[in-house]
Design a protein around this motif. Structure first.
Motif, mmCIF file in Angstrom:
data_model
loop_
_atom_site.group_PDB
_atom_site.id
_atom_site.type_symbol
_atom_site.label_atom_id
_atom_site.label_comp_id
_atom_site.label_asym_id
_atom_site.label_seq_id
_atom_site.Cartn_x
_atom_site.Cartn_y
_atom_site.Cartn_z
ATOM 1 N N TYR A 15 50.636 50.438 67.592
ATOM 2 C CA TYR A 15 49.581 49.451 67.305
ATOM 3 C C TYR A 15 49.723 48.231 68.210
ATOM 4 C CZ TYR A 15 53.314 47.104 64.629
ATOM 5 O OH TYR A 15 54.479 46.502 64.253
ATOM 6 N N ASP B 113 49.164 40.968 67.999
ATOM 7 C CA ASP B 113 48.707 39.743 68.655
ATOM 8 C C ASP B 113 49.726 38.613 68.569
ATOM 9 O OD1 ASP B 113 46.467 41.259 68.720
ATOM 10 O OD2 ASP B 113 45.171 39.899 67.575
ATOM 11 N N ARG C 128 46.199 47.886 61.727
ATOM 12 C CA ARG C 128 44.925 47.934 62.421
ATOM 13 C C ARG C 128 44.418 49.369 62.495
ATOM 14 N NH1 ARG C 128 45.972 43.544 67.184
ATOM 15 N NH2 ARG C 128 44.302 42.170 66.505
ATOM 16 N N SER C 129 43.103 49.521 62.589
ATOM 17 C CA SER C 129 42.552 50.881 62.682
ATOM 18 C C SER C 129 42.843 51.462 64.063
ATOM 19 C CB SER C 129 41.040 50.846 62.469
ATOM 20 O OG SER C 129 40.438 50.223 63.586
ATOM 21 N N GLU D 110 40.758 52.894 65.998
ATOM 22 C CA GLU D 110 39.682 52.493 66.918
ATOM 23 C C GLU D 110 39.961 51.123 67.520
ATOM 24 O OE1 GLU D 110 39.154 53.876 63.856
ATOM 25 O OE2 GLU D 110 38.764 55.786 64.897
ATOM 26 N N GLU D 111 40.334 50.199 66.669
ATOM 27 C CA GLU D 111 40.592 48.836 67.145
ATOM 28 C C GLU D 111 41.788 48.833 68.113
ATOM 29 O OE1 GLU D 111 41.438 45.924 64.117
ATOM 30 O OE2 GLU D 111 41.141 44.255 65.504
ATOM 31 N N ASN D 112 42.820 49.577 67.753
ATOM 32 C CA ASN D 112 44.000 49.651 68.628
ATOM 33 C C ASN D 112 43.644 50.248 69.985
ATOM 34 O OD1 ASN D 112 46.221 48.541 67.192
ATOM 35 N ND2 ASN D 112 46.214 50.311 65.809
ATOM 36 N N ASP E 33 40.759 50.281 71.448
ATOM 37 C CA ASP E 33 39.928 49.327 72.166
ATOM 38 C C ASP E 33 40.777 48.200 72.762
ATOM 39 O OD1 ASP E 33 37.415 47.926 72.873
ATOM 40 O OD2 ASP E 33 38.156 46.482 71.366
ATOM 41 N N LEU E 34 41.673 47.644 71.945
ATOM 42 C CA LEU E 34 42.501 46.529 72.424
ATOM 43 C C LEU E 34 43.447 46.968 73.546
ATOM 44 C CD1 LEU E 34 43.363 44.725 69.071
ATOM 45 C CD2 LEU E 34 41.939 43.847 70.942
#
Ligand code: ATP
Ligand code: MG
Length: 569
Positions: A130, A133, A158-159, A161-163, A165-166
């Motif tokens: 993951y 931040d 975190r999901s 998808e979010e991981n 993307d980041l």
């Protein structure tokens, strides 16, 4: 230590194999990895190699040779800020000089950056990594202690998808250094601190010596190391003891990216520590950048290039590595053992020559002016193949100032008025007197020589025994030289083990002595860098790389005997 390893250690005496050889032989017996033996030496190109690395090199390359396997050279180049091609080049040169050959071309972890990235994406997709931040400081605080569990990051869940993307945006350069990291999602309560959600990637907007500006995120060493071994098909990943606690993490990464049966097996051995020596690259770099030494290859440095410049031979270093062996417990090796290995090798191979380091003129008053002759002298009595050479002799010679004493005690078997000595490979001379200047300094010593006593001439007189034999050079024929005498760089046995004091406080201020008024026999005029000699009665010396025909420079490699051992008694 598990039972199996203990048994392996106990049977050491009987089989006289080291514990790693025992492991390999056991693996071969069980046909593990189809009987392949594949090792590697994985330096980080952030400094020059030192004698500790030489131990690891000898171990890895020799095992490959012994079991008809392969040994890779891999640069673990995951930290662009500290790495440089200068180090890459020096590492290759040093390994070759030690006499080893890696399999194929060198490998680079940086060649795996794309693959490592893909695997990181896979781990994210599997919910095993993951993006966090938080700052490095906060993450460190949440690590806990060996006895208290760590705290989970608020970003841990975190999901996917979010991981994804980041992480993609981290790669694309959307964030500043330190703004985000990728972490493995393992166990914040693990008793092994390395398993508490370790970092996998950090953002570093830095130029890499090989990948240039292609990347602004870089894998952590711990994430890259085990997988690099896996990618290269390494069977026995041999490293030093401090990595033992990292092993579960390397295994976790490899088993979570693949389900193949094959996995590199890591084995740890005790790193080499030497007395009177620091061996951390960070400290060696500090010695260089702060100019406590002339460079990485300063002959006082414990680097391979320093030892080479000083006159150590690859054979002697390999022999040293063999002598100390591999152990499972950390210890400190006395640096005099290394020096012993050098002496042993040079004693067999170094030609004997004559040099005078602190000259005083010797005049043979009854030797005709303008006359010269050539005397035959053995090149190396330890080496029957080495033959003889001719050295010039004349009326005016140089001898060592300390070989003369005006009012000498009875037991002084060197030169003093009224007594005889032999000039090596030459004549017996009778000392008449010392000539002095107005201040009382000795400027010349006068002797008469006995023409019937020439060494090797076979006359009765030549066989006459006198107590002392002195080395000398012919003043007219000798070449002027600079000689550098080295002592230990530190005057403390363990300079970096003091809690209150910095290792630099133990630097030996007298570790380099330059003698710039020396004379060497003319055969040395054309010597080249890294030529080895024994200067008769003085020690082993080697021609420095800065030597030219106009300026001869020699480094003292090692004294003839271990004077430190004597001093300690
Ligand atoms: P240093 O601690 O001096 O900075 P390092 O371990 O960071 O050294 P690397 O370039 O990572 O240096 O080392 C390459 C290999 O050499 C590793 O496998 C390491 O275990 C081994 N090695 C390093 N120092 C020693 C030592 N003193 N004795 C034996 N092996 C060593
Ligand atoms: Mg390292």
């Amino acid at each position: 230590m598990d039972n199996k390893t203990m048994n392996e250690e106990n049977t050491k005496e009987v089989k006289s194999l080291n514990f790693i050889q025992q492991i390999i032989e056991e693996d071969l017996k069980n046909n593990v990895n189809d009987g392949r033996v594949h090792t590697r030496f994985p330096p980080e190109p952030n400094g020059y190699l030192h004698i500790g690395h030489a131990k690891a090199i000898c171990l890895n390359f020799s095992l490959a040779q012994q079991y008809q396997g392969k040994c890779n050279l891999r640069f673990d180049d995951t930290n662009p800020v500290k790495e440089d091609t200068e180090y890459v080049d020096s590492i290759m040169e040093d390994i070759k000089w030690l006499g080893f050959k890696w399999d194929g071309d060198p490998y680079y972890t940086s060649d795996y950056f794309e693959q490592l990235y893909d695997w990181a994406v896979k781990l994210i997709k599997d919910g095993k990594a993951y993006v966090d931040d938080q700052s490095a400081a906060v993450i460190a605080e949440q690590k806990g202690t060996p006895t208290t569990p760590g705290t989970e990051s608020p970003f841990r869940n975190r999901s996917v998808e979010e991981n994804l993307d980041l992480f993609a945006r981290m790669r694309a350069g959307e964030f500043q250094n330190g703004e985000k990291v990728l972490r493995a999602k393992i166990d914040m309560a693990s008793p092994n601190m390395h398993m508490r959600d370790p970092l996998m990637y950090r953002i570093l907007h830095a130029h890499h010596h090989r990948t240039g500006d292609a990347w602004c995120i870089y894998p952590m060493y711990d994430y890259a190391h085990g997988e690099s071994d896996y990618l290269e098909g390494i069977t026995h990943s041999i490293c030093t003891l401090e990595f033992e606690v990292h092993r579960p993490l390397y295994e976790w990464f490899v088993s979570n990216i693949t389900d193949t049966e094959y996995q590199p097996k890591q084995r740890e051995f005790a790193r080499l520590n030497l007395s009177y020596t620091v061996m951390s690259k960070r400290k060696l770099l500090q010695l260089v950048t702060e100019k406590h030494v002339s460079g990485w290859d300063d002959p006082r440095m414990p680097t391979i290039s320093g030892f080479r410049r000083r006159g150590y031979t690859p054979e002697s270093i390999r022999n040293f590595a063999d002598t100390i062996g591999v152990a499972k417990r950390n210890n400190v090796i006395d640096v005099s053992l290394l020096e012993h290995c050098i002496r042993e090798d040079l004693n067999k191979t170094a030609p004997r020559v004559m040099a005078v380091l602190d000259p005083v003129k010797l005049v043979l008053t009854n030797y005709p002016e303008g006359q010269e002759e050539f005397l035959s002298i053995e090149n190396n009595p330890e080496d029957p193949e080495s033959g003889t050479r001719e050295i010039p002799f004349s009326r005016e010679l140089y001898i060592e100032r300390e070989d003369f004493m005006e009012d000498a005690p009875k037991k002084f078997f060197r030169m003093t008025p009224g007594r005889e000595v032999r000039l090596k490979a030459g004549y017996i001379v009778m000392c008449e007197k010392a000539v002095k200047d107005a201040d009382g300094n000795i400027t010349e010593i006068h002797c008469t020589y006995d023409p019937l006593t020439k060494s090797g001439s076979g006359t009765e007189e030549s066989k006459r025994k006198v107590k002392g034999t002195l080395h000398w050079v012919s003043a007219r024929h000798a070449a002027k030289a600079e000689v550098r005498i080295y002592d230990r760089l530190f005057n403390d046995e363990a300079p970096d083990s003091h809690k209150e004091k910095d290792f630099l406080e133990f630097i030996n201020e007298d570790s380099l002595q330059i003698l710039d008024n020396c004379y060497v026999e003319p055969s040395l005029k054309n010597s080249k860098a890294e030529d080895h000699f024994q200067f008769t009665r003085l020690g082993y010396f080697s021609t420095d790389k800065d030597t030219t025909t106009d300026r001869l420079i020699f480094n003292r490699t090692v004294s003839l005997k271990d004077s430190w051992a004597k001093a300690k008694k």
